[in-house]
Write a protein that holds these residues in place. Structure first.
Motif, mmCIF file in Angstrom:
data_model
loop_
_atom_site.group_PDB
_atom_site.id
_atom_site.type_symbol
_atom_site.label_atom_id
_atom_site.label_comp_id
_atom_site.label_asym_id
_atom_site.label_seq_id
_atom_site.Cartn_x
_atom_site.Cartn_y
_atom_site.Cartn_z
ATOM 1 N N MET A 1 0.847 -1.164 0.000
ATOM 2 C CA MET A 1 0.000 0.000 0.000
ATOM 3 C C MET A 1 0.898 1.234 0.000
ATOM 4 O O MET A 1 1.871 1.306 0.742
ATOM 5 C CB MET A 1 -0.908 -0.013 1.238
ATOM 6 N N LYS A 2 0.540 2.202 -0.820
ATOM 7 C CA LYS A 2 1.266 3.466 -0.878
ATOM 8 C C LYS A 2 0.603 4.462 0.066
ATOM 9 O O LYS A 2 -0.621 4.529 0.140
ATOM 10 C CB LYS A 2 1.256 4.014 -2.294
ATOM 11 N N ASP A 28 -3.405 -2.587 6.278
ATOM 12 C CA ASP A 28 -2.759 -3.062 5.059
ATOM 13 C C ASP A 28 -3.165 -4.485 4.697
ATOM 14 O O ASP A 28 -3.241 -4.837 3.519
ATOM 15 C CB ASP A 28 -1.243 -2.974 5.220
ATOM 16 N N ASN A 32 -4.983 -4.890 -1.313
ATOM 17 C CA ASN A 32 -3.883 -5.352 -2.157
ATOM 18 C C ASN A 32 -2.721 -4.370 -2.097
ATOM 19 O O ASN A 32 -2.859 -3.247 -1.628
ATOM 20 C CB ASN A 32 -4.344 -5.488 -3.608
ATOM 21 N N THR A 33 -1.601 -4.800 -2.642
ATOM 22 C CA THR A 33 -0.418 -3.943 -2.627
ATOM 23 C C THR A 33 -0.540 -2.767 -3.587
ATOM 24 O O THR A 33 0.195 -1.795 -3.459
ATOM 25 C CB THR A 33 0.842 -4.749 -2.996
ATOM 26 N N ASP A 34 -1.451 -2.815 -4.547
ATOM 27 C CA ASP A 34 -1.608 -1.716 -5.501
ATOM 28 C C ASP A 34 -2.550 -0.625 -4.992
ATOM 29 O O ASP A 34 -2.856 0.312 -5.714
ATOM 30 C CB ASP A 34 -2.097 -2.240 -6.851
ATOM 31 N N SER A 35 -2.994 -0.706 -3.767
ATOM 32 C CA SER A 35 -3.891 0.308 -3.214
ATOM 33 C C SER A 35 -3.088 1.522 -2.739
ATOM 34 O O SER A 35 -1.903 1.439 -2.464
ATOM 35 C CB SER A 35 -4.716 -0.269 -2.070
ATOM 36 N N ALA A 36 -3.782 2.648 -2.643
ATOM 37 C CA ALA A 36 -3.147 3.898 -2.213
ATOM 38 C C ALA A 36 -3.985 4.515 -1.103
ATOM 39 O O ALA A 36 -5.219 4.525 -1.167
ATOM 40 C CB ALA A 36 -3.042 4.866 -3.379
ATOM 41 N N GLN A 56 -8.568 1.430 -3.980
ATOM 42 C CA GLN A 56 -8.078 0.196 -4.596
ATOM 43 C C GLN A 56 -8.977 -0.101 -5.785
ATOM 44 O O GLN A 56 -10.080 -0.609 -5.616
ATOM 45 C CB GLN A 56 -8.111 -0.954 -3.604
ATOM 46 N N GLY A 57 -8.521 0.231 -6.962
ATOM 47 C CA GLY A 57 -9.354 0.062 -8.151
ATOM 48 C C GLY A 57 -10.593 0.936 -8.052
ATOM 49 O O GLY A 57 -10.506 2.136 -7.869
#
Length: 87
Positions: A1-2, A28, A32-36, A56-57
């Motif tokens: 996560m960013k 977290d 997913n790891t692509d979430s901000a 996230q998406g």
């Protein structure tokens, strides 16, 4: 996560920044790891607000808490609300 931290009309200490990041990192595991996530600190008329937005998406999760203490606000947005319990 960013993670992104935004300060509006206030300046936060390094202790508060570390405390908030520690609390957000607990969330977290649900994303997913692509979430901000965007963590916003603001102050207006003595009321201190912490807002958390996780994207996230197409899913957007948002929490906001206003108190007179930033540390208390950080604690409250990560704790489960009474309506989340299944009793």
């Amino acid at each position: 996560m960013k993670f992104t931290i935004v300060e509006r009309k206030t300046k936060i200490s390094d202790d508060l920044r570390d405390y908030a990041m520690k609390k957000v990192e607990k969330l977290d595991r649900y994303f997913n790891t692509d979430s901000a996530s965007v963590l916003t600190f603001s102050e207006l008329k003595g009321r201190q607000t912490v807002e958390l937005t996780v994207k996230q998406g197409a899913l957007v999760v948002r929490a906001e808490e206003t108190t007179t203490d930033m540390f208390a606000s950080c604690l409250l947005y990560t704790s489960p609300s009474p309506r989340d319990s299944t009793s």
